[in-house]
Design a protein around this motif. Structure first.
Motif, PDB file in Angstrom:
ATOM      1  N   GLU A  64       0.726  -1.247   0.156  1.00  0.00           N
ATOM      2  CA  GLU A  64      -0.072  -0.043  -0.076  1.00  0.00           C
ATOM      3  C   GLU A  64       0.809   1.296   0.065  1.00  0.00           C
ATOM      4  O   GLU A  64       0.636   2.199  -0.651  1.00  0.00           O
ATOM      5  CB  GLU A  64      -0.856   0.061   1.231  1.00  0.00           C
ATOM      6  N   LYS A  65       2.059   1.113   0.738  1.00  0.00           N
ATOM      7  CA  LYS A  65       2.937   2.312   0.730  1.00  0.00           C
ATOM      8  C   LYS A  65       3.459   2.562  -0.565  1.00  0.00           C
ATOM      9  O   LYS A  65       3.619   3.769  -0.857  1.00  0.00           O
ATOM     10  CB  LYS A  65       4.102   1.938   1.893  1.00  0.00           C
ATOM     11  N   THR A  66       3.646   1.678  -1.117  1.00  0.00           N
ATOM     12  CA  THR A  66       4.674   1.513  -2.725  1.00  0.00           C
ATOM     13  C   THR A  66       3.571   2.415  -3.450  1.00  0.00           C
ATOM     14  O   THR A  66       3.836   3.019  -4.469  1.00  0.00           O
ATOM     15  CB  THR A  66       4.942   0.230  -3.011  1.00  0.00           C
ATOM     16  N   CYS A  67       2.378   1.755  -3.445  1.00  0.00           N
ATOM     17  CA  CYS A  67       1.229   2.375  -4.308  1.00  0.00           C
ATOM     18  C   CYS A  67       0.970   3.842  -4.023  1.00  0.00           C
ATOM     19  O   CYS A  67       0.835   4.705  -5.069  1.00  0.00           O
ATOM     20  CB  CYS A  67      -0.102   1.463  -4.299  1.00  0.00           C
ATOM     21  N   ARG A  68       0.853   4.343  -2.759  1.00  0.00           N
ATOM     22  CA  ARG A  68       0.599   5.575  -2.497  1.00  0.00           C
ATOM     23  C   ARG A  68       1.812   6.516  -3.078  1.00  0.00           C
ATOM     24  O   ARG A  68       1.715   7.588  -3.295  1.00  0.00           O
ATOM     25  CB  ARG A  68       0.499   5.689  -1.096  1.00  0.00           C
ATOM     26  N   ARG A  69       3.331   6.001  -2.796  1.00  0.00           N
ATOM     27  CA  ARG A  69       4.343   6.811  -3.240  1.00  0.00           C
ATOM     28  C   ARG A  69       4.059   6.896  -4.776  1.00  0.00           C
ATOM     29  O   ARG A  69       4.486   8.091  -5.115  1.00  0.00           O
ATOM     30  CB  ARG A  69       5.499   5.999  -2.967  1.00  0.00           C
ATOM     31  N   LYS A  70       3.858   6.202  -5.665  1.00  0.00           N
ATOM     32  CA  LYS A  70       3.728   6.147  -6.842  1.00  0.00           C
ATOM     33  C   LYS A  70       2.856   7.198  -7.316  1.00  0.00           C
ATOM     34  O   LYS A  70       2.864   7.952  -8.403  1.00  0.00           O
ATOM     35  CB  LYS A  70       3.306   4.850  -7.718  1.00  0.00           C
ATOM     36  N   ASN A 105      -0.435   8.486   8.891  1.00  0.00           N
ATOM     37  CA  ASN A 105       0.037   7.590   7.872  1.00  0.00           C
ATOM     38  C   ASN A 105       0.038   6.173   8.084  1.00  0.00           C
ATOM     39  O   ASN A 105      -0.505   5.523   7.479  1.00  0.00           O
ATOM     40  CB  ASN A 105       1.300   8.116   7.107  1.00  0.00           C
ATOM     41  N   PHE A 106       0.669   5.836   9.385  1.00  0.00           N
ATOM     42  CA  PHE A 106       0.720   4.529   9.652  1.00  0.00           C
ATOM     43  C   PHE A 106      -0.719   3.910   9.995  1.00  0.00           C
ATOM     44  O   PHE A 106      -1.078   2.794   9.329  1.00  0.00           O
ATOM     45  CB  PHE A 106       1.446   4.455  11.063  1.00  0.00           C
ATOM     46  N   PHE A 107      -1.620   4.504  10.774  1.00  0.00           N
ATOM     47  CA  PHE A 107      -3.075   4.128  11.019  1.00  0.00           C
ATOM     48  C   PHE A 107      -3.819   4.065   9.714  1.00  0.00           C
ATOM     49  O   PHE A 107      -4.699   3.162   9.661  1.00  0.00           O
ATOM     50  CB  PHE A 107      -3.585   4.829  12.017  1.00  0.00           C
ATOM     51  N   PHE A 108      -3.528   5.130   8.997  1.00  0.00           N
ATOM     52  CA  PHE A 108      -4.462   4.849   7.507  1.00  0.00           C
ATOM     53  C   PHE A 108      -3.771   3.830   6.735  1.00  0.00           C
ATOM     54  O   PHE A 108      -4.941   3.195   6.087  1.00  0.00           O
ATOM     55  CB  PHE A 108      -4.216   6.266   6.888  1.00  0.00           C
ATOM     56  N   ILE A 109      -2.648   3.426   6.677  1.00  0.00           N
ATOM     57  CA  ILE A 109      -2.191   2.556   6.049  1.00  0.00           C
ATOM     58  C   ILE A 109      -2.683   1.288   6.339  1.00  0.00           C
ATOM     59  O   ILE A 109      -3.074   0.298   5.617  1.00  0.00           O
ATOM     60  CB  ILE A 109      -0.469   2.487   5.647  1.00  0.00           C
ATOM     61  N   LEU A 110      -2.658   1.076   7.804  1.00  0.00           N
ATOM     62  CA  LEU A 110      -3.188  -0.216   8.252  1.00  0.00           C
ATOM     63  C   LEU A 110      -4.550  -0.134   8.218  1.00  0.00           C
ATOM     64  O   LEU A 110      -4.881  -1.547   7.808  1.00  0.00           O
ATOM     65  CB  LEU A 110      -2.667   0.181   9.908  1.00  0.00           C
ATOM     66  N   GLY A 111      -5.075   0.602   8.481  1.00  0.00           N
ATOM     67  CA  GLY A 111      -6.879   0.495   7.886  1.00  0.00           C
ATOM     68  C   GLY A 111      -6.944   0.163   6.645  1.00  0.00           C
ATOM     69  O   GLY A 111      -7.748  -0.637   6.376  1.00  0.00           O
ATOM     70  N   LEU A 112      -6.290   0.771   5.658  1.00  0.00           N
ATOM     71  CA  LEU A 112      -6.427   0.611   4.107  1.00  0.00           C
ATOM     72  C   LEU A 112      -5.943  -1.004   3.825  1.00  0.00           C
ATOM     73  O   LEU A 112      -6.677  -1.689   2.947  1.00  0.00           O
ATOM     74  CB  LEU A 112      -5.560   1.453   3.660  1.00  0.00           C
ATOM     75  N   SER A 113      -4.985  -1.350   4.515  1.00  0.00           N
ATOM     76  CA  SER A 113      -4.609  -2.669   4.204  1.00  0.00           C
ATOM     77  C   SER A 113      -5.290  -3.733   4.710  1.00  0.00           C
ATOM     78  O   SER A 113      -6.130  -4.917   4.056  1.00  0.00           O
ATOM     79  CB  SER A 113      -3.125  -3.040   4.871  1.00  0.00           C
ATOM     80  N   LEU A 114      -6.006  -3.432   5.790  1.00  0.00           N
ATOM     81  CA  LEU A 114      -7.131  -4.466   6.473  1.00  0.00           C
ATOM     82  C   LEU A 114      -8.624  -4.513   5.693  1.00  0.00           C
ATOM     83  O   LEU A 114      -9.118  -5.524   5.442  1.00  0.00           O
ATOM     84  CB  LEU A 114      -7.407  -4.169   7.886  1.00  0.00           C
TER      85      LEU A 114
END
Length: 244
Positions: free
Chosen positions: A149-155, A177-186
């Protein structure tokens, strides 16, 4: 109706229904235990709970073979972390089912002289270690999903930023950002979310039996019921089951 019949024809499906009934009875008996005039209802609920537990032990007699086959399959996984976590989990499940079989033999009086409490402690310990290994696998999968998810957001993000942020704002933004990525991943990986919920809920029972975290039958009943509902969902819809 056809899907329900297909579900109940599976041994795993029947076990999930028995398990949900068992923990629902445990929860209801705890809620009604101190209510006046509910003594007979509580006794019936505890009797049903005991019968469901005995029935599930009978259904699990062949699970030793399944655990052996699962261990053989997981040890061949190319990913070293998944291989270790799943193989360790399956081996501990193998030991758990062995202890469970001994307890069943003791409960039907086929063999006398078996120390019930000692074997129950061993079963809880093996179950606890198996769940820890499964949670380690869930954590590993979650870390991989978050990295993707981080890679996709960076791009897709605009890296040009001329604003100078102080350290406190940077820390706050990092946490957001951490909690946003965590929630998005789940959110984007329902099987991982369901498997994590199930394993966390299942962990409460062995923790209580081992004396690590003592709680009450009501809380164990709630956790067991949630875990059973998740199990029913994954058994009914294999797409919701976390794949190796």
């Amino acid at each position: 109706m056809e899907s329900f019949v297909k579900f109940t024809n599976q041994s795993q499906g029947r076990d999930r229904l028995f398990r949900a009934t068992q923990y629902a009875c445990m929860l209801l008996s705890y809620v009604l235990e101190n209510k006046a005039g509910r003594e007979k209802v509580v006794m019936k609920l505890k009797r049903v709970e005991s019968n469901m537990s005995s029935g599930r032990k009978l259904f699990r007699l062949g699970n030793v073979v399944h655990a052996i086959e699962a261990s053989k399959a997981s040890i061949q996984l190319p990913d070293a972390v998944l291989c270790y976590c799943l193989t360790a989990a399956n081996l501990n499940r193998l030991l758990y089912f062995t202890c469970d079989t001994v307890l069943w033999v003791r409960s039907v009086d086929l063999v006398s002289g078996i120390n019930k409490e000692k074997w129950r402690h061993r079963a809880s310990l093996c179950y606890f270690y198996s769940l820890l290994c499964q949670l380690a696998r869930d954590l590993y999968e979650l870390i991989n999903c978050m990295e993707k998810e981080k890679t996709c957001r960076r791009k897709g993000a605009n890296c040009e930023n001329g604003l100078a942020l102080n350290s406190s704002n940077t820390l706050l933004k990092s946490l957001e950002n951490f909690f946003f990525i965590l929630g998005l991943s789940l959110k984007n990986h329902p099987p991982l979310l369901l498997d994590t919920i199930k394993n966390v809920c299942d962990l409460i029972s062995p923790l209580d039996h081992l004396g690590v975290y003592k709680t009450n039958p009501g809380f164990i009943g709630i956790c067991g019921l949630v875990s059973s509902i998740v199990g029913i969902m994954t058994a009914a819809n294999p797409q919701l089951k976390l794949k190796n």
